[in-house]
Scaffold this active site. Structure first.
Site, PDB file in Angstrom:
ATOM      1  N   ASP A  17       0.786  -1.237   0.000  1.00 16.67           N
ATOM      2  CA  ASP A  17       0.000   0.000   0.000  1.00 16.67           C
ATOM      3  C   ASP A  17       0.818   1.287   0.000  1.00 16.67           C
ATOM      4  OD1 ASP A  17      -1.990  -1.878   0.199  1.00 16.67           O
ATOM      5  OD2 ASP A  17      -2.805  -1.174   2.100  1.00 16.67           O
ATOM      6  N   HIS A  90     -10.508   7.314   1.201  1.00 15.42           N
ATOM      7  CA  HIS A  90      -9.128   7.137   0.745  1.00 15.42           C
ATOM      8  C   HIS A  90      -9.051   6.028  -0.292  1.00 15.42           C
ATOM      9  CE1 HIS A  90      -9.592   4.166   3.988  1.00 15.42           C
ATOM     10  NE2 HIS A  90      -8.656   3.461   3.374  1.00 15.42           N
ATOM     11  N   LYS A 115      -6.963  -4.897  -3.119  1.00 16.77           N
ATOM     12  CA  LYS A 115      -7.747  -5.404  -1.992  1.00 16.77           C
ATOM     13  C   LYS A 115      -8.687  -4.319  -1.499  1.00 16.77           C
ATOM     14  CE  LYS A 115      -4.004  -4.332   1.285  1.00 16.77           C
ATOM     15  NZ  LYS A 115      -4.669  -3.331   2.119  1.00 16.77           N
ATOM     16  N   CYS A 160      -2.072  -2.390   7.780  1.00 16.52           N
ATOM     17  CA  CYS A 160      -1.990  -3.321   6.656  1.00 16.52           C
ATOM     18  C   CYS A 160      -0.710  -4.159   6.649  1.00 16.52           C
ATOM     19  CB  CYS A 160      -2.173  -2.565   5.346  1.00 16.52           C
ATOM     20  SG  CYS A 160      -3.857  -1.889   5.201  1.00 16.52           S
TER      21      CYS A 160
END
Length: 213
Positions: A17, A90, A115, A160
């Protein structure tokens, strides 16, 4: 003391990410998140196998405070899988904020896994969505390639990256977090996640050790 540089032949780098919305100025910025990028670029030269993840939410995602008319960071909602934290909007699909950082230099990465694209379920982990049942398919991807050891970096330590490390262990991989290639949101939740890593057998290493510097 002599540094022991791991054998990298059956290993992969998992970059989590590193997207515009999580960098300085983004809608859900991780403090000093951009500092991981040059470290990740150096690491990329060490690994033949690299995968990246990308948060990819619909505009009315369950994790958005705006979806429920509630306050981000403070309020929560109850989902089918438990309590869901609420965040500012976001990484909305096809938005500039969802783009991977253009400063990443990983041209030989073999996979970008998206994801969190289902409206009614969030996905912190790269391996399982937040119901802890729905698989992203990432474990099978790595197994098919004969990967046994995964080295994690990216954003964020306490969410994450953290949950990806725990789930990766559950799928049977040897998991190592590269600590100077990760940044977190909150020192307390980072410390709590670090304790969970230790209990689960997640290892940590610095990029200098990994690169043999």
């Amino acid at each position: 003391m002599q540094r022991i540089v791991p054998d990298m032949s059956q290993n992969a780098l998992l970059v989590i990410d590193v997207q515009r919305d999580f960098l300085t100025g983004g809608s859900l910025e991780v403090p000093k998140g951009e500092e991981v990028i040059p470290v990740i670029n150096r690491l990329g030269k060490k690994f033949a196998e690299i995968a990246l993840t990308q948060d990819w939410h619909p505009a009315d995602h369950i994790s958005f405070a705006s979806t429920h008319g509630k306050q981000a960071f403070v309020e929560t909602v109850e989902a089918a899988y438990g309590t869901q934290a609420l965040w500012p909007d976001h990484t909305i699909q096809d938005s500039a904020g969802a783009e991977l950082s253009p400063d990443l230099e990983l041209p030989h990465a073999g996979l970008i896994l998206r994801k969190g694209f289902r409206r009614d379920i969030d996905s912190y982990s790269a391996f399982l969505e937040n119901d802890h049942t729905t698989s992203t398919g990432l474990a099978g991807y790595f197994r098919d390639k004969g990967v046994t050891d995964l080295y994690l970096c990216g954003l964020a330590w306490d969410y994450c990256v953290g949950f990806s490390a725990l789930d990766g262990k559950q799928f049977g991989f040897n998991i190592t977090v590269i600590t100077d290639a990760v940044r977190g949101i909150d020192p307390q939740s980072m410390a709590e996640m670090s304790k969970k890593w230790q209990a689960a057998g997640v290892s940590t290493i610095t990029s200098e050790v990994l690169l043999g510097r």
